[in-house]
Design a protein around this motif. Structure first.
Motif, short mmCIF file in Angstrom:
data_model
loop_
_atom_site.label_atom_id
_atom_site.label_comp_id
_atom_site.label_asym_id
_atom_site.label_seq_id
_atom_site.Cartn_x
_atom_site.Cartn_y
_atom_site.Cartn_z
N HIS A 506 0.86 -1.19 0.00
CA HIS A 506 0.00 0.00 0.00
C HIS A 506 0.89 1.23 0.00
CE1 HIS A 506 -3.44 -2.55 1.21
NE2 HIS A 506 -2.53 -3.18 1.95
N LEU A 507 0.75 2.06 -1.03
CA LEU A 507 1.52 3.31 -1.05
C LEU A 507 0.68 4.39 -0.40
CD1 LEU A 507 2.99 3.22 -4.66
CD2 LEU A 507 4.17 2.77 -2.51
N ILE A 508 1.25 5.07 0.59
CA ILE A 508 0.52 6.12 1.28
C ILE A 508 0.66 7.43 0.52
CG2 ILE A 508 0.30 7.39 3.47
CD1 ILE A 508 -0.27 4.56 4.01
N GLU A 509 1.87 7.65 0.02
CA GLU A 509 2.09 8.90 -0.74
C GLU A 509 2.50 8.54 -2.15
OE1 GLU A 509 4.43 11.82 1.06
OE2 GLU A 509 3.37 11.73 2.99
N GLY A 588 -4.80 7.61 7.36
CA GLY A 588 -4.96 6.49 6.42
C GLY A 588 -4.05 5.35 6.78
N ALA A 589 -2.81 5.66 7.15
CA ALA A 589 -1.84 4.62 7.49
C ALA A 589 -2.28 3.87 8.75
CB ALA A 589 -0.46 5.24 7.70
N ILE A 590 -2.74 4.63 9.75
CA ILE A 590 -3.13 4.00 11.01
C ILE A 590 -4.33 3.09 10.80
CG2 ILE A 590 -4.04 4.48 13.33
CD1 ILE A 590 -2.18 6.99 13.25
N GLU A 591 -5.27 3.55 9.97
CA GLU A 591 -6.45 2.74 9.66
C GLU A 591 -6.04 1.45 8.95
OE1 GLU A 591 -10.19 1.30 9.15
OE2 GLU A 591 -9.46 2.84 10.55
N LEU A 592 -5.09 1.57 8.02
CA LEU A 592 -4.59 0.41 7.27
C LEU A 592 -3.99 -0.64 8.21
CD1 LEU A 592 -2.67 1.50 4.06
CD2 LEU A 592 -4.07 -0.55 4.33
N VAL A 593 -3.19 -0.15 9.17
CA VAL A 593 -2.53 -1.04 10.12
C VAL A 593 -3.57 -1.85 10.88
CG1 VAL A 593 -1.24 -1.05 12.30
CG2 VAL A 593 -0.44 0.33 10.39
N ARG A 594 -4.63 -1.17 11.31
CA ARG A 594 -5.67 -1.85 12.08
C ARG A 594 -6.38 -2.90 11.23
NH1 ARG A 594 -10.35 -2.31 13.31
NH2 ARG A 594 -11.06 -1.09 11.54
N GLU A 595 -6.65 -2.52 10.00
CA GLU A 595 -7.39 -3.40 9.11
C GLU A 595 -6.58 -4.66 8.77
OE1 GLU A 595 -9.29 -1.18 5.83
OE2 GLU A 595 -8.88 -3.02 4.70
N ILE A 596 -5.32 -4.46 8.46
CA ILE A 596 -4.46 -5.60 8.12
C ILE A 596 -4.39 -6.58 9.28
CG2 ILE A 596 -2.09 -6.29 7.58
CD1 ILE A 596 -1.80 -3.63 6.05
N GLY A 597 -4.25 -6.02 10.50
CA GLY A 597 -4.14 -6.87 11.68
C GLY A 597 -5.38 -7.69 11.95
N VAL A 612 6.15 8.42 6.70
CA VAL A 612 5.74 7.05 6.38
C VAL A 612 5.18 7.08 4.96
CG1 VAL A 612 4.14 5.19 6.91
CG2 VAL A 612 5.25 6.44 8.77
N LEU A 613 5.84 6.31 4.06
CA LEU A 613 5.45 6.38 2.65
C LEU A 613 4.62 5.16 2.23
CD1 LEU A 613 8.63 7.79 0.89
CD2 LEU A 613 6.68 8.99 1.84
N GLY A 614 4.74 4.06 2.97
CA GLY A 614 3.99 2.88 2.54
C GLY A 614 3.81 1.88 3.67
N VAL A 615 2.87 0.97 3.44
CA VAL A 615 2.65 -0.12 4.40
C VAL A 615 2.65 -1.43 3.62
CG1 VAL A 615 1.09 -1.12 6.12
CG2 VAL A 615 1.21 1.37 5.84
N LEU A 616 3.46 -2.39 4.07
CA LEU A 616 3.48 -3.70 3.44
C LEU A 616 2.58 -4.63 4.24
CD1 LEU A 616 7.26 -4.22 2.66
CD2 LEU A 616 5.52 -3.08 1.29
N GLU A 617 1.82 -5.45 3.52
CA GLU A 617 0.96 -6.40 4.20
C GLU A 617 1.61 -7.77 4.08
OE1 GLU A 617 -3.08 -6.12 2.91
OE2 GLU A 617 -3.61 -8.06 3.74
#
Lengths: 802, 57
Positions: A506-509, A588-597, A612-617
């Motif tokens: 997931h790219l945040i920016e 957006g990033a914080i929401e993503l973290v919760r959802e992935i978990g 923070v530029l991205g989140v890896l799942e």
């Protein structure tokens, strides 16, 4: 008052605080004066009052403070080490200055000595041990698997046995037909007895020698019994004794021949049985001290295995035992690894997939060239052998008491013999009967069984465990396993397969594309050993993304990694790491973290610079066996939980589908350790199961630490127990085995105790007046041998345990 | 690499070998022991303001 100064080296010192805590602990010792420590090397000089305090106390105090002393260990093989001598030998050797610990095993006749190499050398110890009157047979490292002229011994034991049997048959038959026993038969039996005794003369000499040293053994009792009957018989022939009540010289000669014959053969068989259990392992051990064919420039040369270094290449032909741990680089073949895995079907090993091989496995067919990764003392095999050896020296509290009892028991038997003699001779007035009863008491007493009852069971259990993929690091794990109340699992790689895959990026920016982001991630992860890091690096390799080496790299346990790539700070890790780094992250990033978990996956946040530029799942799969194993553990009445560094959402997802009692999330490795300590302070006995490298603190602070091994890394891993096949099912087997160990130990001890408690009084003639019961010395000897062998056989049934 | 100073006891610590470290406000700090790390984490501002206090007790 003598003040002693001694040099020691403390291990694990890294700051002045350590010195304070050591000093505090030492200060509590009586007779301790001073310690001066050089912080950089750990070298220290201790001063203490001789007699009041000893190096052993200091060693213990330093260990209690959480540090260790530089120490070395040596093994001595003794010519003779009877169950009843163990505590004497241990205390004698422990009294040598510089010796920190001494433990002796009657099972293998080995003595393990731990000493401070700065105050005494190995050869000095050998000299001191010899001067204490202990006879050394050799140094096991070199003499492993040596044969000690067994064949001629067997012949002697067998002939003594047949002579004894013949003597018994002869007198029984003569009595049955009512033939009078003449002077001729007296003489025949005397000569039979003399031959039998001559054949077992080594036992008589050993027994008499230890009796003279005032530490009587099993053999002393036999020697006393045989000489009593023999001398009584001779006295009868010479007319010194007036026979009454059906007793004759012949009966006494028969007794000495019978006792000698039975005891000799019985002891021989017992010894063989004991050794057979360890034979397979000793055979394997030989490969570590044998020769190997090393491929060198200009051809193949045979060299001793101990001279081989990692990186060299070894050639193995079909039918040979692989002498080193390594990787196949040429050829292919089928390798029998049953010594490590219990798996009977040979495994295919191939150079194309660079398959690893272990020393001690056998190449059934094919041809291999192997690049050595570990040789001799570093191999997995060596570690297994060391543990089995260690386990033989293992003594739970019961055993320490039993050891002391055995020493006392021999004296008690001698005392009972005297009382018997006095009672029947002086009070009842039956000298012949008195001598017969005394000889029987001496022959029936069996302190041996008590002495080997537990060590035998534990060593066999360690061996059995090794065949099932369990490497036992300390002998008391079996005892501890029965006390465990809670089992805590690490999540990643333990409950899950540890096969991570990148499910989503997931790219945040939009300021960066996937390729660039991955380039940063993999460069910074390239130096880490965490399973997730390895998975990420593999992913990049698959996608053809090049990684570079970070100029600075910091691994923050339980949070992630930070590094500098081309001067830019790159961080990959969890939310906490981002917070601490002050990296800006949007909602957006914080929401993503919760959802992935909440889907059971793991989010990895990537910050480049301070954003923070991205989140890896990252996805992982549950081990297929996890559910059934946990169910089975619960049946055993254990509380099961998970402790993980992963997010709360992800951990509760797994906790729900596995139906766990406890779940702890977002813990760093040392916090896991603290959690376990807290639980243990509240009375729980925690077994922690986790990755041996990353979870080392938790493993070492738990009641039993279990490392899920990856096979090739065993020597690096911590843990009281290593699952070498990395299968959770083996854990259930371990718990079952521990129960069996407890049961067998109790059975053996109880059996040995009850046996002596019942048969000694009966042999002393307790039931003679009321019921006319006499145990003849030869029957007594038979009973004794039977009791002894049954203890060994009972322990050996563990080998076939499923 | 150069040595870093333990903000609690003032000892020199080799960052490559250090086992005890923490990140606070974007900066990485290295410690000689677990004890120092725990003290720092309890009250980081105190040590950053006053500098290393040396060995206690």
């Amino acid at each position: 008052m003598v003040l002693v100064k001694e040099r020691i080296r403390v291990i694990g010192l890294d700051c002045p605080t350590c010195v304070y805590s050591i000093q505090r602990n030492l200060g509590k010792l009586k007779g301790f004066y001073n310690i001066e420590v050089d912080l950089s090397s750990g070298d220290a000089v201790v001063e203490y009052e001789h007699g009041e305090c000893s190096l052993k106390d200091i060693y213990r105090a330093v260990r209690d403070a959480g540090y260790d002393l530089l120490k070395e260990r040596m093994l001595l093989a003794l010519h003779e080490l009877d169950e009843s001598e163990v505590s004497t030998v241990e205390s004698k050797i422990s009294s040598i200055a510089g010796v920190l610990e001494c433990r002796a095993s009657p099972v293998t006749k080995l003595v393990s000595i731990t000493y401070n190499p700065l105050s005494i050398s190995g050869s000095e110890i050998v000299g001191r041990v010899k001067s204490l009157g202990v006879r050394i047979a050799g140094f096991p490292e070199e003499s492993l698997g040596k044969e000690y002229g067994e064949r001629s011994l067997l012949l002697r034991r067998l002939s003594a046995f047949s002579i004894g049997l013949f003597a018994i048959l002869y007198t029984t038959i003569s009595m049955y037909y009512g033939l009078p026993l003449h002077r001729e038969s007296d003489l025949l039996l005397l000569s039979l007895a003399a031959v039998a005794v001559a054949m077992g003369f080594d036992i008589i000499i050993k027994g008499t020698r230890s009796l003279a040293k005032l530490s009587p053994t099993m053999d002393s009792l036999i020697a006393l019994s045989v000489s009593t009957t023999l001398i009584t018989g001779i006295a009868g022939v010479l007319g010194f004794i007036e026979w009454r009540g059906g007793l004759h010289s012949a009966s006494f000669f028969e007794a000495s021949a019978g006792v000698m014959g039975f005891v000799g053969l019985g002891k021989y068989l017992e010894e063989r049985l004991r050794r057979r259990a360890f034979r397979s392992l000793e055979d394997l051990a030989k490969t570590l001290y044998g020769k190997a064919k090393v491929v060198e420039e200009g051809g193949v040369r045979e060299r001793s295995v101990s001279s081989i270094l990692p990186g060299e290449i070894v050639e193995i032909k079909a039918g040979e035992i692989i002498p080193v741990d390594g990787v196949v680089i040429e050829g292919w073949g089928y390798v029998d690894e049953s010594s490590f895995t219990g798996e009977p079907i040979p495994k295919f090993k191939n150079a194309d997939s660079r398959d690893p091989v272990l020393a001690g496995s056998i190449l059934m067919s094919g041809y291999l060239k192997v690049r050595v990764t570990r040789a001799s003392r570093d191999t997995v095999l060596y570690h297994i052998i060391e543990t089995v050896r260690e386990a033989q020296f293992y003594k739970p509290k019961v055993m320490r008491i039993a050891d002391r009892v055995v020493g006392l028991l021999t004296w008690a038997v001698i005392a009972v013999t005297f009382l018997t003699l006095i009672h029947w001779w002086l009070l009842v007035g039956e000298p012949a009967l008195a001598l017969m009863f005394s000889a029987a008491v001496l022959a029936v007493a069996c302190p041996c069984a008590l002495g080997i009852a537990i060590p035998m069971v534990v060593s066999i259990a360690v061996l059995r465990a090794a065949k099932n993929g369990l490497l036992i690091r300390r002998g008391d794990v079996f005892e501890r396993a029965n006390e465990v109340s809670t089992v805590l699992f690490d999540k990643t790689g333990t409950l899950t397969a540890g096969k991570h895959s990148v499910r989503n990026i997931h790219l945040i920016e939009k300021s960066i594309d996937e390729e660039q982001l991955l380039h940063y991630v993999c460069s910074v992860e390239s130096r880490s050993e965490h399973p997730i890091s390895k998975a990420l690096v593999n992913y990049c390799v698959e996608r053809g993304i090049k990684a570079e080496s970070p100029s600075e790299f910091i691994h923050m346990p339980g949070m992630g990694v930070v590094g500098f790539i081309n001067g830019i700070r790159v961080a990959a890790g969890n939310l906490e790491l981002m917070e601490r780094l002050n990296a800006s992250r949007n909602d957006g990033a914080i929401e993503l973290v919760r959802e992935i978990g909440s889907n059971g996956f793991t989010p990895v946040l990537i910050a480049v610079g301070d954003r923070v530029l991205g989140v890896l799942e990252i996805g992982d799969v549950l081990r297929s066996e996890a559910k059934s194993i946990i169910k089975e553990l619960k049946i055993h009445g254990l509380k099961i939980g998970v402790v993980s560094g992963d997010t709360n959402a992800s951990v509760s997802y797994y906790s729900k589908i596995l139906d766990l009692d406890l779940a702890f999330s977002e813990l760093k490795p040392d916090e896991k350790a603290e959690l376990i300590k807290d639980m243990q302070d509240k009375g729980e006995r925690v077994m922690f199961v986790g990755d041996g490298v990353n979870d080392a603190p938790a493993i070492s602070s738990s009641f039993i630490g279990v490392a899920v091994g990856s096979g090739s890394e065993i020597s690096r891993e911590s843990g009281d127990l290593v699952l070498t096949r990395s299968r959770l099912a083996d854990l259930v087997f371990f718990l079952k085995l521990s129960r069996a160990v407890k049961r067998k130990s109790i059975e053996n001890i109880a059996w040995a105790f009850i046996y002596n408690a019942i048969l000694i009084p009966v042999a002393a003639g307790l039931l003679y007046a009321s019921h006319g019961v006499i145990i003849k010395p030869e029957a007594a000897a038979l009973a004794m041998i039977f009791s002894d062998i049954s203890v060994v056989l009972n322990a050996m049934t563990l080998l076939t345990k499923k | 690499m150069s040595f870093k100073v333990d903000p609690v006891c003032g000892m020199q610590v080799d960052p490559v070998k250090a086992t005890y470290k923490t990140i606070y406000r974007g900066e990485i700090y290295y410690f000689c022991s677990k004890r120092c790390k725990n003290l720092f984490e309890k009250d980081p501002e105190h040590y950053l303001k006053h500098g290393p206090v040396g060995m206690l007790q």
